[in-house]
Write an enzyme that holds these catalytic residues in place. Structure first.
Site, PDB file in Angstrom:
ATOM      1  N   ARG A  69      -1.578  -0.510   4.781  1.00 49.00           N
ATOM      2  CA  ARG A  69      -2.970  -0.816   4.396  1.00 49.00           C
ATOM      3  C   ARG A  69      -3.431  -2.216   4.777  1.00 49.00           C
ATOM      4  O   ARG A  69      -4.502  -2.636   4.352  1.00 49.00           O
ATOM      5  CB  ARG A  69      -3.187  -0.601   2.898  1.00 49.00           C
ATOM      6  CG  ARG A  69      -2.879   0.810   2.416  1.00 49.00           C
ATOM      7  CD  ARG A  69      -3.671   1.855   3.141  1.00 49.00           C
ATOM      8  NE  ARG A  69      -3.547   3.171   2.540  1.00 49.00           N
ATOM      9  CZ  ARG A  69      -3.846   4.305   3.171  1.00 49.00           C
ATOM     10  NH1 ARG A  69      -4.271   4.272   4.426  1.00 49.00           N
ATOM     11  NH2 ARG A  69      -3.730   5.459   2.564  1.00 49.00           N
ATOM     12  N   ASP A 310       5.651   9.330   5.333  1.00 49.88           N
ATOM     13  CA  ASP A 310       4.200   9.468   5.534  1.00 49.88           C
ATOM     14  C   ASP A 310       3.458   8.800   4.368  1.00 49.88           C
ATOM     15  O   ASP A 310       2.514   9.357   3.804  1.00 49.88           O
ATOM     16  CB  ASP A 310       3.790  10.933   5.685  1.00 49.88           C
ATOM     17  CG  ASP A 310       2.366  11.074   6.213  1.00 49.88           C
ATOM     18  OD1 ASP A 310       1.823  10.082   6.737  1.00 49.88           O
ATOM     19  OD2 ASP A 310       1.790  12.169   6.096  1.00 49.88           O
TER      20      ASP A 310
END
Lengths: 429, 345
Positions: A69, A310
């Site tokens: 992120r 993931d």
């Protein structure tokens, strides 16, 4: 990283996936490398000793797909928070896809990520560059510059390359730069607006379905282009039985490809979305039980080489939406090893196959010196305890993202210590 | 196998499903037909029957929900549904607040839950919710304060339970209480229809003899047969000997998504003309949740013809919504006041 002295790990159960051997013994670490196993090397003087009686020792986990992120969405998580979470989960190397904001399509972004990862001083972070400029699927990215900046491969993540000519040339150019292409097969037109596997569950809930053909048609297109261009390719996040069969056939035909699946796809299926719980909204979607079982068999027979997290951490607001509008993805670093070992405990997966899929196979794909317990290898190690009952809850999740569908699940394996570059970076409190 | 949910989370998962019922098994929210037994559905129909009598009187008001505040919270445009909910609430003497929020406004910043919390702070008792996301009503019911009830007035393609119940009411009034001898055909855009999904659940819960769905392959969703229906792509075969023919609305935007070539072609294949209706039983009734596209899914002569009960559906919609609201909000007073008695008082 600090602490590059002499570390002595005593009495661990050594699980070496590279040669499928398990035995008990000591590990001697000198200056960030495994110096010797069983008997100390000449001149070894332990600065620090770790008693690992009752613990299993494996090479540090290499997770080939984790969203950190940063840059772009640091309200969800950042490199420091997720590297700390990864190291607590026994993950010593992470690979970050290029769909950050800004996109990883120029060296400055690569450098920013590497720099912040160095500051975090936890798990190693590798970076995939964008296959196309801004991931728009229109122009090639400067792959050579990205490679020189340290990208270990290129990918368009889940962004579509609609124009097949652009895709073919991108593969050819990547081959020219000797870069592996990381592909998440998805036909944009077939999956658009979808949020669930096309089938009776999505039909009953009134959710827009994503057919299996969204994955397989894109996979078929890429396989043809890989064969023509000779690019080295890796297929990520497979979700369907048909995809496993196609990869198996292509490998038999001699194509130079590998594949991975995310750990949650091996445990969950479409029935889990029945109560509209948005934490189960993932892409590719959770498919049928039959698909889930085929994915497990694919790992067992080696068609699927790698299991990844993931990891997609989200803030609470992103998931506090009706199912279709909620952001897809699960926070998955914390559960990667426990989920895989749960399959081993259940007799679904052989231990060394499982550990290989987490360590030496991804290390080979990324071309890094990791994933094995041998003298000379980087001392990136994970020690875990077997047979300890614990339950995952929001507070035990180390990642900033609490969006795990496994909250409330009981697990039997837990990471106790993580060593990166010879330094003990995590010990369970 | 150890990696299964612990007991606590299995119970939590069940709670997710039983969110509609309170601890006594009474209706707290009305979100979907799925999971409700025939007892509750028949209870709704019977209660609506008593309200239908009130609605036929000159003074159409009972004091059942006096002092209660009901909020019509519509994130999607609606005239008919919102109006009948409003009328139903007013006939029960509740105070009604209409709030229309375009979803584009919420996407500009305020989240759905922020919107809810703001309205909740105004001390209301019930939300009637329509939203374009499937599962929105469940999401809202899970996040409102525990003293507020939620009624789903349509969520995405998922459910429109009050519409389905007024359709069951219409069928029961026309064809009697025994659904077991009925053959019901639902025709048109099953893919995008929340009405059809709720109808299918309701018809099967009430043990309907046969439920058929009819439409082109592009508008029949995958796996719908697992909901307990037989799929027909041929209109004549599908409505053969049907007792009830339910036409669904076809949205004009379906032409853009390459689902259909044209409205004319759809009408030619699946539009309910007098000629096609002859395949159904001679006394078959024709239904439509509205609004009608004349000449697209139904011929005017059929929509306005003797077999049509389309306007009755609208009338009965008020009784059904009164029944659901009074059952949901009247739970604490349920034992000592029957709606019919109140009406006589």
């Amino acid at each position: 990283m600090k602490g590059q002295g002499h570390l002595h790990i005593r009495n661990a159960t050594l699980i070496n996936p590279a040669n499928s051997k398990t035995d008990t013994g000591d590990v001697f670490i000198v200056k960030g490398k495994i110096a010797a196993l069983k008997t100390p090397p000449a001149g070894f003087a332990a600065e620090q000793t770790l008693d690992a009686g009752g613990l299993s020792l494996i090479p540090g986990i290499v997770d080939i797909c984790a969203r950190l992120r940063e840059p772009g969405a640091v309200h969800k998580a950042d490199i420091a928070s997720e590297c700390a979470a990864a190291s607590a989960a026994g993950i010593t190397t992470l690979c970050c896809p290029p769909d950050t904001d800004p996109v990883i399509d120029e060296p400055a972004v690569v450098e920013l990520i590497h720099h912040n990862a160095r500051l975090a001083a936890r798990s190693r972070v590798l970076v995939l560059g964008a296959l196309s400029h801004s991931l728009k699927g229109e122009r090639l990215s400067e792959m050579w510059a990205l490679k020189n900046a340290g990208c270990i491969g290129v990918s368009n993540a889940r962004a579509p390359v609609i124009n097949t000519q652009v895709l073919r040339r991108a593969y050819a150019y990547a081959a020219n730069c000797k870069l592996t292409v990381f592909i998440e097969p998805d036909d944009h037109w077939l999956s658009a607006q979808g949020c669930a596997h096309e089938g009776s569950v999505a039909t009953r809930l009134g959710l827009q379905g994503i057919p299996v053909s969204a994955e397989t048609s894109a996979l078929a297109r890429s396989l043809e282009l890989i064969a023509e261009t000779g690019v080295r390719a890796h297929f990520g996040r497979l979700s369907s039985a048909n995809s496993v069969a196609m990869i198996r056939r292509a490998k038999q035909d001699g194509l130079n490809i590998t594949a991975d699946v995310s750990a949650h796809q091996l445990h969950l299926n479409e029935n889990d979305i029945s109560s509209f719980n948005s934490v189960f909204h993932v892409l590719p979607p959770l498919r049928s039980q039959r698909d889930m079982e085929a994915l497990r068999r694919g790992v067992t027979d080696g068609t699927i080489d790698i299991i990844c997290s993931d990891h997609q951490p989200h803030d609470a607001d992103a998931k506090q939406q009706p199912f279709p509008g909620a952001a897809p993805g699960v926070s998955a670093l914390d559960t990667l090893l426990p989920l895989v070992l749960a399959l081993v405990d259940a007799g679904e997966l052989e231990l060394h196959t499982a550990i290989r899929a987490l360590t030496c196979r991804p290390a080979e794909l990324l071309g890094i010196n990791a994933g094995t317990l041998e003298a000379g290898a980087n001392a990136d190690l994970c020690l875990f305890e077997h047979n300890c009952d614990w339950q995952l809850d929001e507070n035990t999740i180390q990642s900033r993202g609490k969006n795990s569908p496994f909250i409330g699940w009981n697990f039997r394996n837990r990471v106790k210590h993580t060593i990166i570059n010879g330094a003990l970076v995590y010990s369970v409190s | 196998m150890v990696n299964k949910p612990g007991k606590a989370s299995i119970l939590a998962a069940q709670d997710d499903w039983n969110i509609q019922l309170d601890s006594h098994g009474r209706l707290k929210h009305f979100l979907t037909i799925e999971g409700l037994g025939s007892e509750i559905l028949n209870n709704i129909l019977d209660t609506a029957e008593s309200f239908a009598n009130i609605n036929e009187q000159s003074v159409k008001k009972v004091p059942l929900l006096r002092g209660k505040t009901i909020v019509n919270l519509f994130f999607e445009a609606s005239t008919r549904t919102r109006t009948t909910f409003e009328l139903a609430a007013k006939r029960l003497s509740a105070d009604v607040l209409n709030i229309n929020i375009s979803t584009s406004a919420t996407s500009k910043g305020e989240t759905l839950l922020d919107t809810l919390r703001n309205i909740q702070a105004m001390q209301c008792d019930m939300f009637i919710v329509r939203h374009n996301d499937s599962g929105a009503a469940h999401h809202i019911a899970r996040n409102v304060s525990p003293d507020i009830s939620v009624i789903n007035a349509g969520d995405g393609r998922h459910a429109h339970p009050t519409q389905a119940m007024l359709d069951m009411f219409t069928i029961r009034r026309s064809k009697g209480h025994d659904f077991g001898k009925l053959r019901v055909a639902i025709v048109g855009d099953l893919m995008h229809s929340r009405v059809a999904r709720s109808q299918i659940h309701a018809l099967n819960t009430l043990n309907t003899g046969e439920v058929r769905v009819i439409g082109p392959k592009t508008l029949i969703p995958m796996g719908i047969e697992n909901m307990g229906v037989t799929v027909y792509n041929d209109m004549a075969a599908g409505i053969k000997d049907a007792d009830v023919v339910i036409m669904l609305r076809l949205q004009k935007e379906r032409m853009q998504g390459a689902l259909l070539p044209s409205e004319q072609e759809f009408y030619a294949m699946y539009g309910l003309s007098r000629e096609k209706l002859r395949h159904a039983k001679a006394d078959a009734i024709v239904m439509h949740p509205g609004p009608i596209n004349r000449g697209v899914e139904i011929e005017t002569a059929v929509a306005d013809g003797p077999q049509s009960v389309i306007l009755k559906q609208v009338t009965y919609g008020i009784s059904i919504r009164m029944a659901v609201m009074s059952m949901v909000l009247g739970r604490e007073a349920q034992s000592d006041s029957r709606p019919a008695d109140e009406a006589k008082a």
